[in-house]
Design an enzyme around this catalytic site. Sequence first.
Site, short mmCIF file in Angstrom:
data_model
loop_
_atom_site.label_atom_id
_atom_site.label_comp_id
_atom_site.label_asym_id
_atom_site.label_seq_id
_atom_site.Cartn_x
_atom_site.Cartn_y
_atom_site.Cartn_z
N GLU A 12 37.10 44.01 29.70
CA GLU A 12 36.52 44.61 30.89
C GLU A 12 37.15 43.94 32.11
O GLU A 12 37.25 42.73 32.18
CB GLU A 12 35.01 44.40 30.88
CG GLU A 12 34.23 45.55 31.46
CD GLU A 12 34.55 45.79 32.91
OE1 GLU A 12 35.09 46.85 33.23
OE2 GLU A 12 34.27 44.91 33.73
N HIS A 13 37.56 44.75 33.07
CA HIS A 13 38.39 44.26 34.16
C HIS A 13 37.62 43.66 35.32
O HIS A 13 38.17 42.91 36.12
CB HIS A 13 39.25 45.42 34.68
CG HIS A 13 40.63 45.01 35.05
ND1 HIS A 13 41.72 45.83 34.90
CD2 HIS A 13 41.12 43.87 35.59
CE1 HIS A 13 42.81 45.21 35.32
NE2 HIS A 13 42.47 44.02 35.75
N ALA A 14 36.33 44.01 35.44
CA ALA A 14 35.59 43.59 36.63
C ALA A 14 35.44 42.07 36.76
O ALA A 14 35.58 41.53 37.86
CB ALA A 14 34.21 44.26 36.65
N MET A 68 43.80 46.27 39.48
CA MET A 68 44.32 46.52 38.21
C MET A 68 44.52 45.22 37.48
O MET A 68 43.92 44.24 37.78
CB MET A 68 45.64 47.20 38.41
CG MET A 68 45.66 48.67 37.97
SD MET A 68 44.65 49.12 36.71
CE MET A 68 44.24 47.86 35.81
N ARG A 120 40.67 35.85 44.15
CA ARG A 120 40.86 36.90 43.15
C ARG A 120 42.23 37.55 43.35
O ARG A 120 43.21 37.07 42.78
CB ARG A 120 39.72 37.92 43.27
CG ARG A 120 39.68 39.01 42.19
CD ARG A 120 39.23 38.52 40.84
NE ARG A 120 39.35 39.57 39.84
CZ ARG A 120 38.37 40.29 39.36
NH1 ARG A 120 37.13 40.10 39.78
NH2 ARG A 120 38.58 41.21 38.44
#
Length: 663
Positions: free
Chosen positions: A366-368, A1, A498
């Site tokens: 965009e979250h990716a 998220m 990440r």
Amino acid sequence: MVGTIADGRISAELESRSSTPKLQRLQIPELNLTIERWLKSVEPFLLENAGQGRGDVEKELQKRRDSLRDTGPLRVLQERLIELDRSSPYNWLDDNIWAKHAYLEWRQPILINSNWWLALFHDNAVPEHVLQGNSSNARAGITPWQVRRASWLVHRLVDFKRRLDRQDIYAESTRAGIWYQHAFSKVFNMCRIPHQGCDALAGPPTGPSSARRQIVVMVHDWFYSAEVVADNGDPVPVQEIETRLRAIVRDAADRLRNGEIAVPVGILTTDDRDVWARNLQHLLSFSSHNEQIYTVVKESLFALSLDAYTYSTTNHTSDKSCSTGEIERDAHLHNIRSGINARNRFFDKGLTIIVENNTRCGATGEHAPVDALVPSIACEYAIVEGIDSKAFSSADPEADFLQDAENVEGCRRLDWIVDKTIETACVRAEDNAKALIADSDNSVLWFTDYGAELVKDTLKLSPDAYIQMALQLAWYRTRHCFTAVYETALTRLFKHGRTETIRSFTTESRAFVLGMVDASKKDAERYRLLSLAVRSHVKLTREAATGKGIDRHLLGLEYVRRPTDPDHPLFRDRLYKLSTEWKLSTSGLSAGHLFRGTGFGTLYPDGYGINYLAAPDIIKFGIESKYSCPQTSTAGFKSALVDALMDMKKMSLCALQSTSARL
């Protein structure tokens, strides 16, 4: 998220080990440690079962220890994961698994389900009458101050990118700089590309590209490009950016006056990903012109949406007791989240700045490619300095807004060539987007009674862990059960790090919540339970941030499994799935001084997606759930959360005062 730094902003462990800044490679945790930590993480679920007469906790734990004692099959997977890491340029997780598994393989629409959104504070230079929607001299709904604020934001973001590239900020002479330089490389000139089965990411072009110095501008669903970066990498003067945006607005107004209506190609980005992939393939197949446009969209620095309205949710709020200010904040957030039926957007773009015609602004992305913490830093930079009227030829943008400038260079139309297939697909996609938007119960809570300062300095507790306990207490009071809780921790101590999961629902947090709802418990005992829960959470936070979490490791083991591999009891265990049903999906961002609200969608239809900003004297929550679920209510959860925070403060102060009196 949404990407966050949980309460422990942990850097000291690795920061001082070398005089030459270098980020460590993300390690693969030891298998036995991950198994033990997993067993600890499922203990509260076993306690719940035992409390309902379904099994003995120690027997259930021992049964699992026995079944997991034979780690032979798992060790095969561990060796494969180690081999994968050896062949990976940076690390086993980021290079191979995370973006693909968490985002790109998802076939659901990314609208609300994946994109993050961020509402920014107003600019003090904008007159009050403009903020109230009373601007004059508008062209097709686009106002002079709207264009000015958009020009200023664009200029500031380009300046941020320039300073970043030159390492004037986040220089690679520090470990934090190394991590941020890589992270920001995935914010600008970034776009998600739809493919059947699994999407891809198109990063900055490696060769010469004029598009990388441009932004994509959307007005009334038309696409334009505007050059905002000079040949030397400096921002185009802000006055020139304003001139180009004005020219774009004038062109859109002329087209509307001539009866033209744009086919909203951007709406296709809200559809099922496989459907969008087929439609994109069709769109590009019959026109090389469309391929050229799509290249500009992909490679452009970022996108700008100029909305010809000020969004209102007067009749759409889930909480009828909301004040006018609360309703207005929610309206602002809703427009940044999805606009009116997702029009005038291109949701695949890594970063989109959105400005309404009363100058309210925000960002979505965009979250990716990267977690929201990173673009939020760029947005903070963009607005920390308000509009400087001296940078423009006229202090009042309304004075000459309707005057036509001739031969404006540096901007052009990006007109898609469409057919009936695309037109029909746009209608269908908009219908689906309307349903997604209508089901999204999204609101902001500004809790102003106290903030992180009181929790840390007076209650002597970790603010992030404290908020996590309040969220679990609110959940229990509204649902009368427990759930797995996801909190994001950044692994920025590692090269290309990440995120990792903090499993916030613990044996200690369960005991605290039960203590709070047990009328027989004294405040001193409740505070003791809260302190233990906070301490446990801080430990989990540290482990997650330093590469010792379990969820990414388990994901990696599953990733290298083969269909012919023997099934292992770990993956068959019912608690394996139950402990990852994150119906409370949470993340904390920054103090949020410049943010009105944030948000992301819930992972489960009967859950909540919750982002929070803990400042010294205020805590802001962005909460999303689904209207279609009778078990959830954003308004109800907000009320329960306020009660939880107030009760926890009262209880803690009473307990501390009682202890002080005894001493």
